[in-house]
Design a protein around this motif. Structure first.
Motif, PDB file in Angstrom:
ATOM      1  N   UNK A  67      38.084  29.631  35.065  1.00 48.41           N
ATOM      2  CA  UNK A  67      38.119  30.523  36.233  1.00 48.41           C
ATOM      3  C   UNK A  67      36.699  30.719  36.758  1.00 48.41           C
ATOM      4  N   UNK A  68      35.762  31.021  35.864  1.00 45.25           N
ATOM      5  CA  UNK A  68      34.390  31.285  36.303  1.00 45.25           C
ATOM      6  C   UNK A  68      33.756  30.054  36.961  1.00 45.25           C
ATOM      7  N   UNK A  69      34.186  28.861  36.533  1.00 43.17           N
ATOM      8  CA  UNK A  69      33.624  27.641  37.119  1.00 43.17           C
ATOM      9  C   UNK A  69      34.088  27.441  38.561  1.00 43.17           C
ATOM     10  N   UNK A  70      35.211  28.060  38.920  1.00 42.16           N
ATOM     11  CA  UNK A  70      35.765  27.806  40.261  1.00 42.16           C
ATOM     12  C   UNK A  70      35.705  29.014  41.194  1.00 42.16           C
ATOM     13  N   UNK A  71      35.183  30.126  40.650  1.00 40.95           N
ATOM     14  CA  UNK A  71      35.144  31.355  41.445  1.00 40.95           C
ATOM     15  C   UNK A  71      33.704  31.756  41.724  1.00 40.95           C
ATOM     16  N   UNK A  72      33.409  32.112  42.973  1.00 37.93           N
ATOM     17  CA  UNK A  72      32.109  32.682  43.322  1.00 37.93           C
ATOM     18  C   UNK A  72      32.249  34.184  43.400  1.00 37.93           C
ATOM     19  N   UNK A  73      31.230  34.886  42.906  1.00 38.92           N
ATOM     20  CA  UNK A  73      31.345  36.341  42.815  1.00 38.92           C
ATOM     21  C   UNK A  73      30.083  37.005  43.338  1.00 38.92           C
ATOM     22  N   UNK A  74      30.268  38.019  44.162  1.00 34.61           N
ATOM     23  CA  UNK A  74      29.133  38.772  44.707  1.00 34.61           C
ATOM     24  C   UNK A  74      29.421  40.255  44.533  1.00 34.61           C
ATOM     25  N   UNK A  75      28.439  40.984  44.020  1.00 33.80           N
ATOM     26  CA  UNK A  75      28.616  42.421  43.845  1.00 33.80           C
ATOM     27  C   UNK A  75      27.272  43.117  43.887  1.00 33.80           C
ATOM     28  N   UNK A  76      27.243  44.352  44.400  1.00 32.79           N
ATOM     29  CA  UNK A  76      25.981  45.091  44.408  1.00 32.79           C
ATOM     30  C   UNK A  76      25.536  45.455  42.993  1.00 32.79           C
TER      31      UNK A  76
END
Lengths: 131, 289
Positions: free
Chosen positions: B77-86
């Motif tokens: 999952x982490x290899x295919x998901x981009x994540x942005x957070x403050x």
């Protein structure tokens, strides 16, 4: 691909965003910048260009297709219909009818007489002709 | 709808965090669409996103991300998901360049050319020290990291916090370009509802840890209408009173539930106006208790 400018689309402009997109296509057809057979940008490409959601463009194209201005070929895209100009004239005549209906209703509400409304309408034509 | 068409499938997830409980919550997000996740502060948006990427563990329920099971397929999952957070903190890496070198090593889909292009356009410089960056610049760095990859799903938690109008415009234009091919999915949470109404295809509204409304943007905004009336009260399915003076009342009307058009009891209630709702108005009306 036609590079006709279909923007800009603004929340400050009248009408929902999809209506603005549909109106832009009608404007380009009326001006002859989009001609029968011309391809419109793909839904997703136009969404990216105008910075609006994909469903906004889909809805605009669906409305234009329903009005007979464009046709959609699955996998190929959207194209200006052969009889787009004639359909557009019909739509414009409908719009004039609707505007007159509203004007008459507003006149009734304001207590204006039939003659007063006719006089105002004639004056409006005179003003346009004088331009 | 088959699993392949769902980028996100949340089933009966519950997560207790002190006095706050997320869920039970179920929601589905279709592939190829921009989904807006909206809710007031404390509604559970960040916690929900965190359960999707493995930063929070649900007490119960099932999550499938891109068809993969959260909990057992987390690496995939982490290899295919981009994540942005403050909440991301890159300061320990020192400079922007060092942070990018480190992060890029984890991802086979990293594109150096794209990264440099994004840095230029967001006005970031590799030698800059992260600890001296403004809040907005840190958000930009987080975005550069997520967008330099070719992720199938972008989970963007408050990606516009601290961004000026130019940077927001650049971000939305990049996101819609990513959506052009039709095989990517974006879930974006933000309080900029005017922006979200413009770029999102669907809305998930959460309130106090639960889904309050979900649907296509245009369907949702045209499903509800605000009606102002004069005269007596209205008790009918789909009618929620938002405010009332002695003679007038304002209602949020759910057209799906209300079978009366437009008034249920026209004898003692007079219609004053019917107003369509923008996403922001709808949000305020639906979350009003």
């Amino acid at each position: 691909m036609v590079t006709t400018n279909l923007g800009p689309i603004s929340a400050a402009a009248p009408g929902a965003l999809y209506e603005q997109v549909a109106r832009a296509v009608r404007r380009e057809v009326a001006a002859g910048r989009l001609k029968p057979g011309d391809a419109l940008p793909s839904v997703r490409a136009l969404a990216a260009t105008l910075l609006v959601s994909v469903i906004t463009i889909k809805r605009a194209y669906a409305e234009l297709e329903q009005d007979g201005l464009i046709y959609i070929r699955q996998g190929l895209g959207a194209f200006i219909a052969e009889k787009a100009e004639r359909e557009l004239q019909k739509l414009e005549a409908d719009a004039v009818g609707e505007a007159l209906r509203q004007a008459v209703a507003a006149a009734r509400k304001a207590g204006l007489s039939r003659d007063a409304v006719f006089a105002a309408l004639f004056a409006e034509f005179e003003r346009e002709d004088a331009k | 709808m088959s699993d392949a068409e769902l980028a996100i499938d949340v089933q009966d997830v519950v997560l207790k965090l002190g006095r706050f409980t997320l869920g039970p919550i179920s929601l589905q997000a279709e592939t190829g669409m921009v989904h807006a996740l909206i809710g007031a502060n404390g509604a559970g948006k960040t916690t929900l996103i965190d359960t999707m990427i493995g930063l929070a563990e649900p007490d119960s329920g099932d999550l499938r991300i891109l068809g993969l099971r959260r909990g057992s397929d987390d690496v995939k999952i982490k290899a295919r998901v981009g994540y942005v957070s403050p909440n991301q903190n890159f300061a320990p890496w020192g400079t922007i360049g060092r942070a990018l070198d480190f992060i890029s090593g984890f991802y086979p889909d990293w594109d150096d050319g794209r990264c440099q292009d994004l840095l230029n356009r967001f006005g970031l410089f590799k030698p800059a020290k992260i600890s001296t960056l403004s809040f907005g610049a840190r958000t930009k760095l987080s975005l550069v990291m997520a967008l330099s990859r070719d992720a199938d799903l972008l989970l963007l938690d408050e990606p516009t916090v601290g961004l000026d109008a130019q940077a927001r415009h650049l971000l939305f234009s990049e996101l819609l370009k990513i959506m052009e091919r039709g095989d990517k999915t974006i879930l974006i949470s933000s309080h900029d509802l005017v922006d979200l109404e413009r770029i999102a295809d669907s809305v998930i509204l959460i309130h106090k840890g639960r889904v309050k409304a979900q649907g296509r943007m245009d369907a949702l905004t045209s499903r509800f209408v605000q009606i102002d009336t004069e005269g007596g009260d209205i008790v009918a399915p789909g009618w929620k009173r938002l405010s009332r003076t002695e003679t007038r009342a304002t209602w949020l009307v759910d057209r799906d539930m209300s079978r009366t058009n437009p008034l249920p009891n026209p004898a003692d209630v007079k219609l004053i106006s019917e107003t369509p709702l923008a996403l922001e108005d709808l949000f305020l009306a639906l979350t009003q208790d």
